[in-house]
Design a protein around this motif. Structure first.
Motif, PDB file in Angstrom:
ATOM      1  N   THR A 266       0.846  -1.188   0.000  1.00  7.35           N
ATOM      2  CA  THR A 266       0.000   0.000   0.000  1.00  7.35           C
ATOM      3  C   THR A 266       0.884   1.243   0.000  1.00  7.35           C
ATOM      4  N   ASP A 284      -4.082   2.583 -10.810  1.00  7.09           N
ATOM      5  CA  ASP A 284      -3.373   1.612  -9.987  1.00  7.09           C
ATOM      6  C   ASP A 284      -3.079   0.350 -10.798  1.00  7.09           C
ATOM      7  N   ALA A 287      -3.670  -3.325  -9.152  1.00  7.62           N
ATOM      8  CA  ALA A 287      -5.021  -3.736  -8.760  1.00  7.62           C
ATOM      9  C   ALA A 287      -5.213  -5.256  -8.705  1.00  7.62           C
ATOM     10  N   GLY A 291      -3.723  -3.964  -5.057  1.00  8.27           N
ATOM     11  CA  GLY A 291      -3.674  -2.518  -5.268  1.00  8.27           C
ATOM     12  C   GLY A 291      -2.674  -1.791  -4.402  1.00  8.27           C
ATOM     13  N   CYS A 293      -3.161   1.439  -3.891  1.00 11.51           N
ATOM     14  CA  CYS A 293      -4.007   2.440  -3.247  1.00 11.51           C
ATOM     15  C   CYS A 293      -5.014   1.733  -2.338  1.00 11.51           C
ATOM     16  N   THR A 296      -8.479   1.195  -3.940  1.00  9.95           N
ATOM     17  CA  THR A 296      -8.598   0.546  -5.243  1.00  9.95           C
ATOM     18  C   THR A 296      -9.543  -0.651  -5.181  1.00  9.95           C
ATOM     19  N   GLU A 297     -10.382  -0.777  -6.197  1.00  8.95           N
ATOM     20  CA  GLU A 297     -11.216  -1.958  -6.381  1.00  8.95           C
ATOM     21  C   GLU A 297     -10.872  -2.549  -7.739  1.00  8.95           C
ATOM     22  N   ILE A 309     -10.327   6.653  -8.952  1.00  4.67           N
ATOM     23  CA  ILE A 309      -9.302   5.635  -8.746  1.00  4.67           C
ATOM     24  C   ILE A 309      -9.605   4.471  -9.681  1.00  4.67           C
ATOM     25  N   GLY A 311      -8.758   0.861 -11.215  1.00  5.93           N
ATOM     26  CA  GLY A 311      -8.065  -0.385 -10.899  1.00  5.93           C
ATOM     27  C   GLY A 311      -8.189  -1.407 -12.005  1.00  5.93           C
TER      28      GLY A 311
END
Length: 375
Positions: A266, A284, A287, A291, A293, A296-297, A309, A311
């Motif tokens: 992270t 990102d 991901a 991820g 971040c 992030t998803e 964001i 991902g």
């Protein structure tokens, strides 16, 4: 040797493991090539092009029949794995882990993971992570430019001046360096960070400003194989503190920190995201492995307090034709290490490249990262 080229079955996978160009080279070298129907459809390669190059195009069953080796982009799904004959050589991105290595061993496959091509000079032409990361870094900035609601370059007009975008690239490996170069070409003011000391000069050579905590751990932060080491929690805290004020001023952030076989570290916390201006964008690249971040998803673009964001799971797949062409050449360059002088299946098990890639052989897990866990 008879080589089977699979159609990818992952929902977001558009690449293919061979092109007409590489098939012609294989056939010229005396190999037989079988390509599954529609394998190249998403990469703008019709079945007719494969057939014209000399490949047999057919069903999955026909493609796998008599195959000495199977080439793919990603790990075949469970159904496909069950149809590959024991003793077959499988070469693809195999998501290496103790669990996946055991599955491949139990399937009786001699499996080589493209993620584990050693970072040595002799293997550069086979290094799929590098070829695909190069495209991912480029595409990340292109995706950011689409999500970002402003221009990248400075523009001076009679109505006023448009300030250039500020782009921060986190991780200056292959993907990061390409992201730096692409953002610079688009006119952004670029800064970058990385835990590897060698990256400082590389970032500067591309016109970027380098940012890092340059302590003793930083000076020892690169493995002999050229990968970034997992940094200590203390270092990560110091680095986060350094970049926190910097990231608040950025319009575009691209994170690229990946460590093969491990969860992504992270780098961008929720607080950092909330410090950014509305309209800012984070892309990102890590991901798929959790991820870089905190927000992030995977395979989604989410918005938090006005910051987008992204991902994306498969950025190279968004450049399917080019990504396939480069990956197919990686495999073509690897092929001489998979056969003997007569072109018959004979992986060079004593070669350091093959040893580095091998997950399973003769029904057993052989990679040192995982073999002990399956005893």
């Amino acid at each position: 040797m008879r080589i089977a080229i699979l159609k990818e079955r992952h929902a977001d996978e558009t690449r293919v493991a061979a092109t007409p160009e590489t098939i012609k080279k294989f056939i010229k070298a005396g190999h037989q090539i079988a390509v599954e129907k529609d394998a190249g459809a998403h990469a703008s390669i019709p079945d007719a092009a494969f057939a014209e190059a000399g490949a047999d195009v057919g069903t999955l069953a026909a493609t796998l029949k008599g195959a000495d080796a199977v080439f793919g982009v990603q790990k075949p799904d469970a159904d496909t794995l069950g149809k590959i004959a024991k003793g077959t050589l499988l070469v693809a991105h195999l998501e290496p882990s103790a669990e996946s290595a055991e599955v491949l061993a139990q399937a009786g496959l001699d499996a080589l993971s493209m993620e584990y091509v050693p970072r040595i000079t002799r293997a550069q032409a086979m290094d799929a992570l590098s070829s695909q990361s190069n495209l991912a870094g480029y595409r990340a900035v292109i995706e950011a430019s689409q999500l970002y609601g402003r221009a990248f370059p400075m523009m001076m007009t009679a109505a006023g001046t448009v300030a250039p975008a500020k782009a921060f690239i986190m991780g200056a490996g292959v993907a990061g360096l390409q992201a730096i170069a692409t953002a610079r070409r688009l006119g952004a003011v670029v800064s970058a960070t990385d835990v590897r000391p060698a990256a400082k000069e590389q970032v500067a050579s591309l016109g970027g400003k380098f940012i890092a905590v340059e302590d003793e751990e930083f000076k020892q932060a690169e493995t002999a194989g050229g990968y970034a080491k997992q940094m200590s929690a203390e270092y990560q805290a110091k680095q986060a503190e350094l970049i926190a004020s910097h990231i608040a001023k950025q319009d575009i952030v691209v994170t690229t920190a990946l460590i093969p076989g491990r969860p992504a570290p992270t780098l961008v916390t929720k607080a950092m995201v909330e410090s950014m201006k509305p309209g800012s964008v984070i892309v990102d690249l890590a991901a798929p492995t959790g991820g870089n971040c905190e927000l992030t998803e995977a395979d989604k673009v989410v918005e938090h307090q006005g910051v987008k964001i992204a991902g994306y799971n498969n950025l190279p797949g968004r450049l399917a034709a080019d990504a396939s062409a480069l990956y197919a050449k990686n495999l073509a360059n690897l092929l001489p290490l998979l056969v003997d002088d007569e072109g018959k299946r004979a992986p060079h098990w004593d070669d350091e490249i093959i040893q580095g890639m091998a997950l399973s052989r003769d029904g057993a897990v052989v990679h040192p990262n995982f073999a002990k866990e399956t005893v």
